[in-house]
Design a protein around this motif. Structure first.
Motif, PDB file in Angstrom:
ATOM      1  N   LEU A 194      25.642  50.170  46.746  1.00  0.00           N
ATOM      2  CA  LEU A 194      24.629  50.770  47.604  1.00  0.00           C
ATOM      3  C   LEU A 194      25.261  51.142  48.932  1.00  0.00           C
ATOM      4  CD1 LEU A 194      24.076  48.205  49.637  1.00  0.00           C
ATOM      5  CD2 LEU A 194      22.532  47.480  47.836  1.00  0.00           C
ATOM      6  N   TYR A 215      24.193  52.468  53.206  1.00  0.00           N
ATOM      7  CA  TYR A 215      23.224  52.715  54.259  1.00  0.00           C
ATOM      8  C   TYR A 215      23.815  53.701  55.253  1.00  0.00           C
ATOM      9  CZ  TYR A 215      20.453  52.263  58.447  1.00  0.00           C
ATOM     10  OH  TYR A 215      19.690  52.562  59.548  1.00  0.00           O
ATOM     11  N   LEU A 236      16.293  48.516  54.791  1.00  0.00           N
ATOM     12  CA  LEU A 236      16.367  47.812  53.511  1.00  0.00           C
ATOM     13  C   LEU A 236      16.747  48.838  52.440  1.00  0.00           C
ATOM     14  CD1 LEU A 236      16.017  45.129  52.035  1.00  0.00           C
ATOM     15  CD2 LEU A 236      13.620  45.762  51.645  1.00  0.00           C
ATOM     16  N   LYS A 268      18.037  49.787  48.595  1.00  0.00           N
ATOM     17  CA  LYS A 268      18.089  49.313  47.211  1.00  0.00           C
ATOM     18  C   LYS A 268      19.222  50.034  46.476  1.00  0.00           C
ATOM     19  CE  LYS A 268      13.306  47.877  46.971  1.00  0.00           C
ATOM     20  NZ  LYS A 268      13.681  46.479  47.256  1.00  0.00           N
ATOM     21  N   GLY A 269      19.956  49.253  45.699  1.00  0.00           N
ATOM     22  CA  GLY A 269      21.062  49.836  44.957  1.00  0.00           C
ATOM     23  C   GLY A 269      20.866  49.677  43.466  1.00  0.00           C
ATOM     24  N   GLY A 303      19.597  46.049  40.508  1.00  0.00           N
ATOM     25  CA  GLY A 303      18.703  45.109  41.179  1.00  0.00           C
ATOM     26  C   GLY A 303      19.201  44.574  42.509  1.00  0.00           C
ATOM     27  N   GLU A 328      20.045  44.713  46.559  1.00  0.00           N
ATOM     28  CA  GLU A 328      19.558  45.327  47.770  1.00  0.00           C
ATOM     29  C   GLU A 328      20.343  44.754  48.948  1.00  0.00           C
ATOM     30  OE1 GLU A 328      15.385  44.247  47.843  1.00  0.00           O
ATOM     31  OE2 GLU A 328      15.827  42.522  49.105  1.00  0.00           O
ATOM     32  N   GLU A 332      20.173  44.533  53.485  1.00  0.00           N
ATOM     33  CA  GLU A 332      19.396  44.789  54.687  1.00  0.00           C
ATOM     34  C   GLU A 332      20.318  44.925  55.885  1.00  0.00           C
ATOM     35  OE1 GLU A 332      16.471  41.851  55.685  1.00  0.00           O
ATOM     36  OE2 GLU A 332      15.457  43.218  57.097  1.00  0.00           O
ATOM     37  N   LYS A 370      20.301  39.571  45.777  1.00  0.00           N
ATOM     38  CA  LYS A 370      19.725  39.820  44.448  1.00  0.00           C
ATOM     39  C   LYS A 370      18.868  38.611  44.116  1.00  0.00           C
ATOM     40  CE  LYS A 370      20.664  41.334  39.753  1.00  0.00           C
ATOM     41  NZ  LYS A 370      21.648  41.816  38.748  1.00  0.00           N
TER      42      LYS A 370
END
Lengths: 111, 114
Positions: free
Chosen positions: B48, B50, B56, B58-59, B62, B64, B66, B78
């Motif tokens: 993922l 940013y 937040l 999401k990749g 499942g 993620e 922050e 996860k």
């Protein structure tokens, strides 16, 4: 799919030998990178290139040089290999540097 | 130049446990943040990233992460890990004004016991 190909997966070289690691990408990317990956140290940037014949030093350029004569090819050169250069070498390329594509890596052992 | 710290070198969990891997970076300007995964014998893959917007992210699979700007952190999470998540995880950062310079953390090896 973007493909970054490192021609040699496994090499064993002797101390003092000159070593060439070749990397080719097939997506006309401007930017190419060489990293080495060592346990506990992660990936460390050796050199990168943002255009043909252009290069910039990364964090650990000592003992290495690079060549970018064509856009698709970025070579890493160890002028005189030493045992502390035993490592996994990763090539990468990107058009937009926010998305980097990696090759499968070249395992180099210097004996 | 920017730098990245991953505090955990090796994490061992049982299946279904929750995961949080820490990542902190040091850089005074605006950054792009990434998590990569390397499964045994495979090449690095992007989990993922940013760039801006919702902190937040999401990749795949499942995962993620922050982004907390005040803490210079980008922790990976996860809720329930699987044996197939066994891999090495790398946090990475590049500066918005110098996109070519991508820096990686030392990596965290995750072992998930079946």
């Amino acid at each position: 799919d973007v493909k970054v190909t490192q021609s040699s997966r496994y090499l064993v070289k002797r101390t003092g030998e000159k070593v060439f690691l070749e990397c080719v990408q097939d997506m006309d990317h401007e930017n190419m990178f060489w990293y080495r990956q060592d346990p506990g140290l992660g990936l460390r940037l050796i050199y990168f290139s943002y255009d043909v014949k252009m290069k910039e030093k990364g964090d650990i350029p000592e003992g290495y040089s690079v060549s970018r004569e064509k856009k698709e090819r970025f070579s890493l050169i160890l002028e005189s290999a030493s045992t502390n250069q035993t490592s996994m070498y990763l090539c990468a390329s990107s058009l937009d540097p926010r998305t980097i594509y990696f090759g499968e890596g070249s395992w180099l052992t210097v004996v | 130049a920017q730098s990245v710290s991953q505090h955990n070198h090796h994490v061992i969990l049982s299946e279904a446990a929750s995961l949080e891997l820490g990542c902190n970076y040091s850089y005074g300007g605006t950054v792009n943040l990434f998590w990569y995964v390397q499964y045994p014998g495979q090449h690095l893959q992007l989990l993922l990233k940013y760039f801006s917007g919702d902190p937040l992210v999401k990749g795949i699979k499942g995962f993620e992460a922050e982004f907390i700007k005040s803490k210079f952190s980008f922790n990976l999470r996860k809720p329930s890990v699987q044996w197939s998540d066994t891999a090495e995880y790398f946090c990475a950062v590049n500066a918005r004004n110098n996109n070519n310079d991508m820096r990686f953390g030392a990596g965290t090896r995750l072992t998930v016991k079946p």
